[in-house]
Motif scaffolding. Structure first.
Motif, PDB file in Angstrom:
ATOM      1  N   GLN A 144       4.743 -35.402 -52.519  1.00  0.00           N
ATOM      2  CA  GLN A 144       4.680 -36.401 -53.420  1.00  0.00           C
ATOM      3  C   GLN A 144       5.476 -37.823 -52.916  1.00  0.00           C
ATOM      4  O   GLN A 144       6.295 -37.768 -52.064  1.00  0.00           O
ATOM      5  N   ASN A 187       2.020 -33.316 -59.460  1.00  0.00           N
ATOM      6  CA  ASN A 187       2.719 -34.405 -58.885  1.00  0.00           C
ATOM      7  C   ASN A 187       2.646 -34.787 -57.215  1.00  0.00           C
ATOM      8  O   ASN A 187       2.554 -35.703 -56.627  1.00  0.00           O
ATOM      9  N   THR A 188       2.087 -33.507 -56.616  1.00  0.00           N
ATOM     10  CA  THR A 188       2.167 -33.757 -55.218  1.00  0.00           C
ATOM     11  C   THR A 188       0.461 -34.103 -54.836  1.00  0.00           C
ATOM     12  O   THR A 188       0.093 -33.997 -53.577  1.00  0.00           O
TER      13      THR A 188
END
Length: 354
Positions: A144, A187-188
């Motif tokens: 992220q 999120n990554t």
């Protein structure tokens, strides 16, 4: 900040100059790297096609799409994704730059090809080392707020791999600034491409016979003069999901397309119960059927579906804000394909396999 245009969007593609033969040649050249440094460890690459509707209560409205990818290992080395022809105006967002003044770095090998009923998006990192530095960006799809490891990386960004002191010209950092739909599990996921879709048109992944998605990832991190080992395509599983920002009609607790007395009955009969967030009569999304849910029902009483009613505390960001986020965020072999699922944000429904 440049926003994505929705009205009157036209199909625009970057075309590979030599067509499909050039792409196949590139894939073959990339596969030489796999022969000398491939890993048999099973790897998974997850793709999400995020649909951001202009009117989140209207599934027939126009909007913007965003393709993101996350992976196991040390990041994505190469990726080929097929999207149907409803995903228009595609633009590749995967980062690239230059090392050693003239050598390509990052996802400098890239094509978008219009194949009629679908478009083919392809990105790949360097397959051969260069000196004194090899411009591989590790962590694409695993970090992220990711960025190449170089002196000019944004403050607060995360990097893995050797320091590229000669790297220049890398726009669009950091990659994976956070999931535009607010799901922590994504999120990554790094932004691969963005585009638009017209009213009544549904972008989706495309797969037909041997025409399907391809991926390879790094299973180790190389040095300044070597490239890390990459996953065998046959050991790379690709999953796909289509997610969106659609929301149910606030106060429509029985999901019949209108807010009426029947929804009050659902609220009354379940008052004080604890339920999964956003399900049943939990209009506020706090997991409890309470006065706040009644207030949402009362506020929207009489509203039919697709009219953009007032909403309560569980509303998602407006599409205009999401489009701005999209604009800012801006070989191989056949991988195993595990099928696709579709997930809508409305009413807390779970994804279903297709």
């Amino acid at each position: 900040m440049k926003t994505l245009s929705i009205a009157g969007a036209k199909r625009r593609f970057f075309r590979c100059p030599a067509g499909r033969s050039a792409l196949l040649t590139l894939l073959a050249a990339g596969s030489l790297l796999l022969v000398s440094g491939q890993s048999a460890r099973a790897i998974q690459v997850d793709l999400s096609l995020n649909l951001l509707y202009e009117v989140p209560t209207n599934p027939n409205s126009a909007g913007a799409w965003q393709l993101v990818a996350k992976s196991d290992g040390s990041g994505i080395a190469a990726l080929r994704v097929l999207l149907n022809d409803n995903a228009v105006s595609p633009g590749l967002m995967a980062p690239m730059g230059t090392v050693n003044s003239s050598n390509p770095a990052g996802f400098s090998q890239r094509y978008i090809i219009d194949r009629g009923s679908y478009s083919e998006l392809f990105i790949a990192q360097p397959a051969t080392p260069t000196t004194p530095e090899t411009g591989v960006f590790y962590g694409f799809g695993t970090l992220q707020n990711g960025a190449p490891n170089f002196p000019g990386k944004p403050g607060g960004s995360n990097s893995i791999g050797p320091s590229l002191t000669t790297l220049t010209g890398v726009p669009g950092l950091p990659w994976a600034p956070g999931d535009v739909l607010g799901e922590a599990a994504w999120n990554t996921a790094a932004i691969v491409a963005t585009g638009t879709f017209a009213a009544g048109q549904l972008p989706d992944f495309f797969s037909s016979g041997s025409e399907t998605h391809i991926a390879s990832t790094y299973t180790s991190i190389g040095t300044l003069t070597t490239i890390g080992a990459t996953s065998m395509p046959s050991a790379t599983t690709i999953t796909t999901i289509v997610r969106d920002n659609l929301m149910g009609l606030a106060g429509d607790f029985n999901l019949d397309g209108a807010v009426n007395a029947a929804d009050y009955t659902v609220w009354r009969d379940t008052l004080t119960l604890t339920v999964p967030n956003g399900t049943g009569a939990d209009g506020s999304g706090n997991g409890v059927i309470d006065q706040a849910d009644y207030d949402i029902w009362k506020m929207n009483f009489g509203a039919p579906a697709m009219m953009g009613p007032a909403v309560g505390a569980n509303s998602v960001p407006e599409a205009s804000s999401l489009l701005l986020l999209l604009a800012a965020a801006a070989p191989l072999g056949i991988a195993k394909y595990s099928g696709k699922t579709r997930l809508s944000a409305r009413n807390g429904k779970k994804p279903q396999s297709r």
